[in-house]
Scaffold this active site. Structure first.
Site, PDB file in Angstrom:
ATOM      1  N   ASP A 104       0.827  -1.215   0.000  1.00 25.36           N
ATOM      2  CA  ASP A 104       0.000   0.000   0.000  1.00 25.36           C
ATOM      3  C   ASP A 104       0.858   1.261   0.000  1.00 25.36           C
ATOM      4  O   ASP A 104       1.981   1.262   0.512  1.00 25.36           O
ATOM      5  CB  ASP A 104      -0.929  -0.026   1.228  1.00 25.36           C
ATOM      6  N   HIS A 134       2.290   3.431  -9.072  1.00 22.15           N
ATOM      7  CA  HIS A 134       2.118   1.995  -9.348  1.00 22.15           C
ATOM      8  C   HIS A 134       3.310   1.458 -10.147  1.00 22.15           C
ATOM      9  O   HIS A 134       3.774   0.356  -9.918  1.00 22.15           O
ATOM     10  CB  HIS A 134       0.813   1.745 -10.097  1.00 22.15           C
ATOM     11  N   LEU A 146      10.752 -20.580  -5.222  1.00 24.19           N
ATOM     12  CA  LEU A 146       9.869 -19.683  -4.466  1.00 24.19           C
ATOM     13  C   LEU A 146       8.509 -19.633  -5.159  1.00 24.19           C
ATOM     14  O   LEU A 146       8.436 -19.620  -6.394  1.00 24.19           O
ATOM     15  CB  LEU A 146      10.462 -18.271  -4.406  1.00 24.19           C
TER      16      LEU A 146
END
Ligand code: IPE
Ligand code: IPE
Ligand code: MG
Length: 259
Positions: A36, A53, A147
């Site tokens: 955020d 973003h 991962l």
């Protein structure tokens, strides 16, 4: 782009120094992150939210690298919530375009690094081109094991639980399941990513201290770590500091410490 303070030599040396203090036997297996603060990061710089973003994508790159370096097995990133459709159409469309772009540009790198891409959310309700890009990268990276990158997209915790309830009800109606068999395990098996263990650590950047409908079931016993650092500024040092804080916690799971 590698121009932020987070990628400077000094910052990376400090990150390495913190990483060296970590206990390799107590690294959280699954870390979930509410990424955020992109919009505010941009606004205070007089930039468009979209630029925030875009920079957030660099933070994802740094975080993935840090997670691999310290042995985290699963990284779940909250990238778009079921509530984020309420944003202006222009921002939603820009986020979708950025996602497709990132998937296409990063696919080979993710694959080379042994990353397996997964998604959690109402993917069927995403635009077709986003679904296509996701499916291509998931197929490419399916066999990887170093991962797991689980992207929470069009994700909402209440929606996930509602869908699980519906699936269980359908199984009962079809005679495949008895109401007596509905226990915590049966519900957990009906969630979006039933094979992934619950997150051990939740990180939220950007200063807010709330869940915003993220992993309501799975976070029952996660350790919470909140930082004011806005997501585009998040770097390896911040990630390792969060792991360090996690290792200083005492996870009791409702029991008592006898040692
Ligand atoms: C998080 O940053 C990214 C998404 C929700 C897609 P925000 O866009 O929420 O940034 P702030 O909270 O407005 O600063
Ligand atoms: C949570 O952030 C969702 C994501 C990071 C994808 P928001 O910015 O949407 O959350 P609120 O609106 O501040 O609760
Ligand atoms: Mg926000």
């Amino acid at each position: 782009m590698r121009t932020t303070k987070r990628d400077t030599h000094d910052e990376l040396e400090r990150a390495d120094a913190v990483r060296a203090t970590l206990d390799p036997t107590r690294v959280p297996r699954h870390v979930a992150i509410i990424m955020d603060g992109n919009g505010r990061w941009a606004e205070v710089r007089g930039l468009t939210r979209l630029e925030g973003h875009r920079q957030g994508r660099e933070a994802i790159r740094r975080t993935l690298e840090a997670a691999r370096e310290c042995g985290v097995e699963i990284l779940t990133l909250y990238a778009f919530s079921t509530e984020n459709w309420r944003r202006p159409l222009e921002e939603v469309e820009a986020l979708m375009a950025l996602l497709i772009d990132a998937l296409e540009a990063e696919a080979d790198g993710l694959h080379r690094n042994g990353v397996r891409l997964r998604v959690s959310g109402m993917i069927d309700e995403m635009p077709d081109d986003v679904q296509g890009a996701l499916r291509r990268v998931m197929a490419l990276t399916e066999g990887n094991a170093s991962l797991t990158l689980n992207l929470a997209l069009n994700y909402g915790g209440r929606r996930e639980l509602t869908e699980a309830a519906r699936r269980l009800a359908e199984a009962v109606a079809a005679g495949r399941l008895s109401p007596d068999d509905i226990d915590e395990e049966a519900l957990a098996r009906s969630l979006f990513a039933p094979d992934l263990p619950d997150p051990d650590l939740l990180i939220r950047t950007g200063g807010e201290q709330r869940l915003s409908n993220f992993l309501l079931w799975q976070l029952a016993y996660a350790e919470m770590y909140f930082t004011n650092v806005r997501w585009p500024d998040f770097g390896k040092l911040d990630f390792f500091e969060a792991i360090q804080a996690y290792q200083a916690r005492d996870r009791r799971f409702g029991g008592v410490d006898l040692g």
